[in-house]
Design an enzyme around this catalytic site. Structure first.
Site, short mmCIF file in Angstrom:
data_model
loop_
_atom_site.label_atom_id
_atom_site.label_comp_id
_atom_site.label_asym_id
_atom_site.label_seq_id
_atom_site.Cartn_x
_atom_site.Cartn_y
_atom_site.Cartn_z
N TYR A 117 -9.73 1.77 -0.92
CA TYR A 117 -8.73 0.87 -1.50
C TYR A 117 -7.36 1.48 -1.28
O TYR A 117 -7.16 2.68 -1.47
CB TYR A 117 -8.99 0.69 -3.01
CG TYR A 117 -7.96 -0.17 -3.69
CD1 TYR A 117 -8.15 -1.53 -3.83
CD2 TYR A 117 -6.77 0.39 -4.20
CE1 TYR A 117 -7.20 -2.34 -4.45
CE2 TYR A 117 -5.81 -0.41 -4.81
CZ TYR A 117 -6.03 -1.77 -4.93
OH TYR A 117 -5.10 -2.55 -5.53
N GLU A 205 -1.63 -4.98 -0.65
CA GLU A 205 -2.93 -4.47 -1.08
C GLU A 205 -3.95 -4.64 0.04
O GLU A 205 -4.05 -5.71 0.65
CB GLU A 205 -3.41 -5.24 -2.32
CG GLU A 205 -4.70 -4.67 -2.90
CD GLU A 205 -5.29 -5.56 -4.00
OE1 GLU A 205 -5.46 -6.78 -3.77
OE2 GLU A 205 -5.56 -5.04 -5.09
#
Ligand code: GDP
Ligand code: MG
Length: 395
Positions: A117, A205
């Site tokens: 992530y 993101e």
């Protein structure tokens, strides 16, 4: 402002953030053309383009499962795309009404060795951009933060000097990368920060960021949003705006310089000042009601803006009552009163209306309303106003 994954990946490509290339189709007729250049053998990922995450685990309103699907041939990819286009996808982030898929995105599928992530956003507590990285990619990052807080690496960036090479390398080390992958990751993080900074992003993101079996690091997903206050200096970004993804009431409000956010309650509020608008929503809740919107008409709204504000809140069929709460500082109460009267003339207000005016020219404002013959309930304090509108709206 949000953009779609395929648009975000074009920005990634411009900034040297590795990702798969792909093709989009917005109609059934465009599907075949979009798939032309894909190899005949090999897997293709078909991805619904909506401004919400959690697509992979989402379900369409007709029961069809998965807003991101892996196809093993072009024929299957086309069939999946046909099912997705025009269909409404419900994910954890869309709410129960879901979002209609107006575009599908095809990418060549990659094998995944490990998922990570990576995100950059603005940390309001320190007023600095923060890079968030984790080895626990692919899953809900909120869940990781809750259950495995040690697995989240936060790196704060001084905005005046930007990200430093050593910070990007530290992130690569902390994620456990070795050898050439440290170089790949450092470059990727530096490039992603450059994108975040130059394009006035609110957030970028990547979930998941992956390592392929061949050892390449790349972004499999891309979510990018921008600071609306900076859009005036980002004309190319403004062009990426997709009005289909926005509430028509919010689009209308933004045309008239009103800060309006639609909510799912039934008491509309018209307030001047964001803080007072928040307090008004709180007090509606306190008395057992539920706000239909946030609306800040601003400190210097004119009669025309107030009229538009009324039209917008009344276009919401859920609205069962309106609470006007004005503290006249720069804004004068008589302007608001005239706005209410003008709005009542052009749109019929069929729901109860409670008005609380206080501050500059309050007597003039109250007098105008009284003499207008409008049916409204006047209140002197915010608590009284909120209590009254909650009672009237629940009848
Ligand atoms: P999201 O569900 O909206 O976050 O959409 P993503 O773009 O993250 O895709 C959902 C999931 O689909 C990913 O987490 C992957 O597990 C899977 N996926 C997407 N693209 C590929 C691919 O190229 N190869 C493989 N094996 N899986 C993929
Ligand atoms: Mg994802």
């Amino acid at each position: 402002m949000n953009i779609h994954e395929h648009q975000a990946k074009e920005l990634f490509a411009d900034y040297g953030v590795p990702c798969q290339s792909g093709k989009i189709a917005a109609t059934r007729e465009e599907i075949a053309g979009a798939l032309v250049d894909f190899p005949d053998t090999g897997k293709i990922v078909v991805k619904s383009q909506i401004h919400a995450g959690g697509r992979g685990k989402g379900t369409f309103l007709d029961g069809y499962k998965g807003g991101v699907k892996l196809a093993s041939s072009k024929k299957e990819a086309a069939e999946i795309a046909e099912k997705m286009l025009g269909n409404t996808l419900v994910t954890q982030q869309t709410g129960p009404a879901g979002r209609q898929v107006q575009t599908v995105y095809f990418t060549e599928a990659t094998d995944i060795k490990k998922e990570y992530y990576l995100a950059i956003l603005l940390d309001r507590a320190t007023s600095k951009p923060v890079v968030i990285a984790s080895t626990e990619g692919g899953m809900d990052i909120e869940k990781v933060a809750e259950e495995l807080p040690d697995k989240i690496i936060r790196t704060f960036i001084d905005p005046t000097i930007g990200i430093q090479g050593f910070q990007a390398r530290q992130i690569a080390f902390a994620l456990g990368f070795e050898g050439d992958q440290i170089k790949q990751m450092t470059k990727l993080v530096m490039n992603l920060y450059r994108l975040f900074d130059e394009k006035d992003c609110a957030m970028v993101e990547i979930n998941p960021l992956i390592v392929t079996p061949e050892g390449h690091i790349m972004a499999l997903d891309a979510k990018v949003s921008f600071d609306d206050n900076a859009l005036f200096r980002q004309p190319e970004i403004r062009n990426l705006r997709d009005l289909n993804e926005e509430d028509p009431k919010e689009i209308e409000a933004s045309k008239h310089g009103l800060n309006y956010i639609a909510l799912d309650g039934n008491i509309a509020c018209l307030v001047n000042g964001a803080g007072l608008a928040m307090a008004t929503m709180d007090i509606i809740k306190y008395f057992g009601g539920s706000p239909a919107n946030f609306l800040d008409v601003g400190g210097s709204a004119n009669e025309e803006q107030v009229t538009h504000a009324f039209k917008i809140i009344l276009s919401d069929p859920n609205v069962k009552g309106i609470l006007v709460n004005i503290f006249g500082g720069i804004m004068k109460c008589d302007i608001i009163a005239n706005g209410i009267i003008a709005a009542a003339k052009s749109v019929s207000i069929k729901v109860p209306l409670v008005v609380r005016l206080e501050g500059t020219n309050v007597e003039m404002g109250k007098k105008l309303l009284q003499e207008s013959g409008l049916s409204l309930v006047a209140a002197d304090s915010l608590a009284e106003a909120a209590e009254k509108i909650v009672q009237l709206a629940s009848k």
